[in-house]
Motif scaffolding. Structure first.
Motif, PDB file in Angstrom:
ATOM      1  N   GLY A 117       3.263  51.802  63.517  1.00  0.00           N
ATOM      2  CA  GLY A 117       3.735  52.655  64.612  1.00  0.00           C
ATOM      3  C   GLY A 117       5.138  52.331  65.082  1.00  0.00           C
ATOM      4  O   GLY A 117       5.914  53.234  65.421  1.00  0.00           O
ATOM      5  N   PHE A 118       5.495  51.045  65.103  1.00  0.00           N
ATOM      6  CA  PHE A 118       6.825  50.717  65.614  1.00  0.00           C
ATOM      7  C   PHE A 118       7.909  51.212  64.655  1.00  0.00           C
ATOM      8  O   PHE A 118       8.913  51.784  65.088  1.00  0.00           O
ATOM      9  CB  PHE A 118       6.977  49.212  65.865  1.00  0.00           C
ATOM     10  CG  PHE A 118       8.350  48.860  66.368  1.00  0.00           C
ATOM     11  CD1 PHE A 118       8.722  49.157  67.675  1.00  0.00           C
ATOM     12  CD2 PHE A 118       9.281  48.266  65.527  1.00  0.00           C
ATOM     13  CE1 PHE A 118      10.011  48.876  68.136  1.00  0.00           C
ATOM     14  CE2 PHE A 118      10.575  47.977  65.984  1.00  0.00           C
ATOM     15  CZ  PHE A 118      10.932  48.277  67.292  1.00  0.00           C
ATOM     16  N   ILE A 119       7.715  51.029  63.350  1.00  0.00           N
ATOM     17  CA  ILE A 119       8.758  51.488  62.410  1.00  0.00           C
ATOM     18  C   ILE A 119       8.802  53.018  62.380  1.00  0.00           C
ATOM     19  O   ILE A 119       9.880  53.611  62.331  1.00  0.00           O
ATOM     20  CB  ILE A 119       8.577  50.902  60.993  1.00  0.00           C
ATOM     21  CG1 ILE A 119       8.551  49.368  61.047  1.00  0.00           C
ATOM     22  CG2 ILE A 119       9.711  51.370  60.073  1.00  0.00           C
ATOM     23  CD1 ILE A 119       8.450  48.674  59.682  1.00  0.00           C
ATOM     24  N   TYR A 120       7.633  53.659  62.448  1.00  0.00           N
ATOM     25  CA  TYR A 120       7.629  55.122  62.551  1.00  0.00           C
ATOM     26  C   TYR A 120       8.427  55.563  63.790  1.00  0.00           C
ATOM     27  O   TYR A 120       9.229  56.495  63.735  1.00  0.00           O
ATOM     28  CB  TYR A 120       6.186  55.647  62.650  1.00  0.00           C
ATOM     29  CG  TYR A 120       5.533  56.017  61.331  1.00  0.00           C
ATOM     30  CD1 TYR A 120       5.264  55.067  60.355  1.00  0.00           C
ATOM     31  CD2 TYR A 120       5.164  57.334  61.066  1.00  0.00           C
ATOM     32  CE1 TYR A 120       4.641  55.411  59.153  1.00  0.00           C
ATOM     33  CE2 TYR A 120       4.553  57.686  59.867  1.00  0.00           C
ATOM     34  CZ  TYR A 120       4.292  56.726  58.913  1.00  0.00           C
ATOM     35  OH  TYR A 120       3.676  57.078  57.729  1.00  0.00           O
ATOM     36  N   SER A 121       8.222  54.880  64.905  1.00  0.00           N
ATOM     37  CA  SER A 121       8.898  55.255  66.156  1.00  0.00           C
ATOM     38  C   SER A 121      10.396  55.009  66.065  1.00  0.00           C
ATOM     39  O   SER A 121      11.205  55.806  66.547  1.00  0.00           O
ATOM     40  CB  SER A 121       8.319  54.455  67.325  1.00  0.00           C
ATOM     41  OG  SER A 121       6.951  54.728  67.455  1.00  0.00           O
ATOM     42  N   GLY A 141       6.250  49.542  71.312  1.00  0.00           N
ATOM     43  CA  GLY A 141       4.940  49.331  70.687  1.00  0.00           C
ATOM     44  C   GLY A 141       4.121  48.542  71.697  1.00  0.00           C
ATOM     45  O   GLY A 141       4.565  47.484  72.151  1.00  0.00           O
ATOM     46  N   SER A 142       2.968  49.057  72.084  1.00  0.00           N
ATOM     47  CA  SER A 142       2.168  48.355  73.103  1.00  0.00           C
ATOM     48  C   SER A 142       0.686  48.548  72.811  1.00  0.00           C
ATOM     49  O   SER A 142       0.264  49.656  72.472  1.00  0.00           O
ATOM     50  CB  SER A 142       2.516  48.898  74.497  1.00  0.00           C
ATOM     51  OG  SER A 142       1.778  48.206  75.484  1.00  0.00           O
ATOM     52  N   GLU A 143      -0.092  47.476  72.953  1.00  0.00           N
ATOM     53  CA  GLU A 143      -1.520  47.563  72.611  1.00  0.00           C
ATOM     54  C   GLU A 143      -2.385  46.726  73.552  1.00  0.00           C
ATOM     55  O   GLU A 143      -2.079  45.556  73.802  1.00  0.00           O
ATOM     56  CB  GLU A 143      -1.771  47.034  71.195  1.00  0.00           C
ATOM     57  CG  GLU A 143      -0.990  47.702  70.090  1.00  0.00           C
ATOM     58  CD  GLU A 143      -1.486  49.088  69.697  1.00  0.00           C
ATOM     59  OE1 GLU A 143      -2.448  49.600  70.320  1.00  0.00           O
ATOM     60  OE2 GLU A 143      -0.901  49.653  68.756  1.00  0.00           O
ATOM     61  N   THR A 144      -3.463  47.340  74.040  1.00  0.00           N
ATOM     62  CA  THR A 144      -4.505  46.599  74.743  1.00  0.00           C
ATOM     63  C   THR A 144      -5.725  46.623  73.843  1.00  0.00           C
ATOM     64  O   THR A 144      -6.526  47.542  73.867  1.00  0.00           O
ATOM     65  CB  THR A 144      -4.849  47.259  76.099  1.00  0.00           C
ATOM     66  OG1 THR A 144      -3.630  47.527  76.787  1.00  0.00           O
ATOM     67  CG2 THR A 144      -5.729  46.348  76.942  1.00  0.00           C
ATOM     68  N   THR A 293      -0.836  44.845  66.511  1.00  0.00           N
ATOM     69  CA  THR A 293      -0.684  46.202  65.952  1.00  0.00           C
ATOM     70  C   THR A 293       0.758  46.732  66.152  1.00  0.00           C
ATOM     71  O   THR A 293       1.680  46.122  65.696  1.00  0.00           O
ATOM     72  CB  THR A 293      -1.791  47.113  66.516  1.00  0.00           C
ATOM     73  OG1 THR A 293      -3.015  46.383  66.465  1.00  0.00           O
ATOM     74  CG2 THR A 293      -1.981  48.369  65.702  1.00  0.00           C
ATOM     75  N   ALA A 294       0.911  47.852  66.881  1.00  0.00           N
ATOM     76  CA  ALA A 294       2.267  48.444  66.984  1.00  0.00           C
ATOM     77  C   ALA A 294       3.245  47.550  67.733  1.00  0.00           C
ATOM     78  O   ALA A 294       4.459  47.705  67.619  1.00  0.00           O
ATOM     79  CB  ALA A 294       2.185  49.802  67.667  1.00  0.00           C
ATOM     80  N   ALA A 295       2.732  46.592  68.500  1.00  0.00           N
ATOM     81  CA  ALA A 295       3.611  45.725  69.299  1.00  0.00           C
ATOM     82  C   ALA A 295       4.161  44.552  68.494  1.00  0.00           C
ATOM     83  O   ALA A 295       5.114  43.888  68.915  1.00  0.00           O
ATOM     84  CB  ALA A 295       2.834  45.205  70.516  1.00  0.00           C
ATOM     85  N   THR A 296       3.564  44.304  67.340  1.00  0.00           N
ATOM     86  CA  THR A 296       3.884  43.082  66.596  1.00  0.00           C
ATOM     87  C   THR A 296       5.365  42.936  66.247  1.00  0.00           C
ATOM     88  O   THR A 296       5.965  41.894  66.504  1.00  0.00           O
ATOM     89  CB  THR A 296       3.039  43.047  65.303  1.00  0.00           C
ATOM     90  OG1 THR A 296       1.672  42.876  65.663  1.00  0.00           O
ATOM     91  CG2 THR A 296       3.461  41.920  64.392  1.00  0.00           C
TER      92      THR A 296
END
Ligand code: UT7
Length: 334
Positions: A117-121, A141-144, A293-296
């Motif tokens: 998700g982060f690279i897509y964003s 990128g943020s995940e709970t 995940t997307a935050a990594t």
């Protein structure tokens, strides 16, 4: 045409540390198994009295990124927000962050590409800047994860892997040639959607009860074919990285730092081996945060920023693989 470059990076993780020994008390697992198979020692989970959410963590990470970039929310033209664990089923967390940052009516775009998700964003934001539509974009990128995983023995293959956290970058237009995001490379393969997925609260099946949840355990908790994901991750991440290098007439020897998505330290080490990179050119922090995940990737970048390990002119390669399947790579010249 402008290029885009990262001018500020921030991150936020909850205060509460959950060690492997803490997990041993609530499920049949062991510190030894988790460390040997994944490299993870601890992760962060939200725990009362700390109150949090995906959007709130993103807010904290964004504040740090904007401060380091020397900009305020007034300067930001748009938000691109990646998460698989939004505050609500809809709307996405992007608008919640937009409201918290008091950004009036500026647009917020939500991206659902899980670990990629982060690279897509970053890619979406990069295109907006390259076309001149926007000048400064917050990419999040943020995940709970802690509320969506099964923290019992039944869910142990998945739940020991994940942690909560957020990372953010400010992406700005630059006229400097050869600086910033050199290129992004995105891929997906939906035939493997169910190799790593959480079905509910999806709408694509019958027999949902009045709360929109299926009775079956398999629908309510994340499911993964771990070995299939592992095998694809170790081939797709190097493949996408090599493609990015070839596109820019560069080789692995030009890389100053490689950041692989943090899903498993064994995956990172295998990818490193395939790319023939020495230890000092690869950075991992899964040991202390698990898979966020997307935050990594933005958390990795923020970690390095804090350690003063991002230097003008260096070439960074980043790569991710995850649910979808989706995978992606990007090259960044600082
Ligand atoms: O970010 C998204 C992408 N995700 C990934 O990239 C994850 C990719 N997959 C992996 O990282 C690995 O497949 C895992 C870490 C998830 C699992 O490692 P593995 O070496 O593939 O283990 P396994 O699934 O083959 O399980 C081996 C054994 C099983 O027991 P038996 O059948 O051999 O008796 C499992 O039941 O380990 C058992 N096991 C556990 N034992 C203690 C599974 N989870 C646990 C656990 N603690 N948490």
């Amino acid at each position: 045409m402008f290029n885009s470059k990262i001018t500020g990076i921030g991150h936020y993780v909850p205060n509460h540390i959950v060690t492997n020994h803490d997990l041993e008390k609530i499920m049949d697992t062991s510190d030894e198994w988790i460390q040997e198979r994944t490299g993870i020692r601890e992760r962060r989970f939200y725990k009362p009295p700390e109150k949090g959410s995906t959007a709130k963590m993103a807010f904290n990470a964004s504040k740090m990124a904007m401060k380091r970039a020397g900009v305020t929310a007034d300067d930001i033209d748009a938000i691109v927000f990646a998460t698989l664990s939004p505050d609500y089923y809809f709307p996405g967390s992007g608008v919640l962050l937009q409201h918290m940052l008091e950004m009036g009516t500026k647009p917020a775009i939500d991206i659902r590409a899980q670990c990629s998700g982060f690279i897509y964003s970053l890619s979406v934001a990069d295109q907006f800047i390259k076309t001149g539509m926007y000048n400064k974009i917050l990419v999040i990128g943020s995940e709970t994860q802690s509320v969506g995983i099964d923290l019992t023995t039944r869910g142990r293959d998945m739940s020991v892997l994940f942690g909560d956290g957020a990372g953010a970058v400010v992406l700005e237009a630059t006229e400097e040639k050869g600086k910033g995001i050199l290129s992004t490379h995105l891929y997906s393969q939906g035939e493997f959607a169910e190799a790593l997925y959480k079905r509910d609260p999806g709408t694509g099946r019958e027999n949902i009860n009045y709360r929109g949840m299926h009775e079956d355990y398999e629908c309510n908790s994340p499911q993964m074919d771990g070995q299939l994901v592992f095998k694809n991750a170790i081939t797709r991440m190097p493949e996408a990285t090599m493609e990015a290098l070839a596109k820019n007439n560069l080789t692995t020897e030009d890389i100053d730092m490689f950041l692989p998505h943090q899903a498993n330290l064994r995956i990172s080490h295998t990818v490193q081996r395939f790319l023939k990179l020495p230890d000092e050119k690869v950075y991992n922090n899964i040991q202390k945060y698990g898979n966020t995940t997307a935050a990594t990737l933005p958390i990795l970048l923020s970690d390095l920023w804090e350690q003063g390990r991002i230097k003008e002119g260096q070439l960074f390669a980043i790569a991710a693989f995850g649910s979808g399947f989706t995978w992606a790579s990007a090259l960044i010249r600082w």
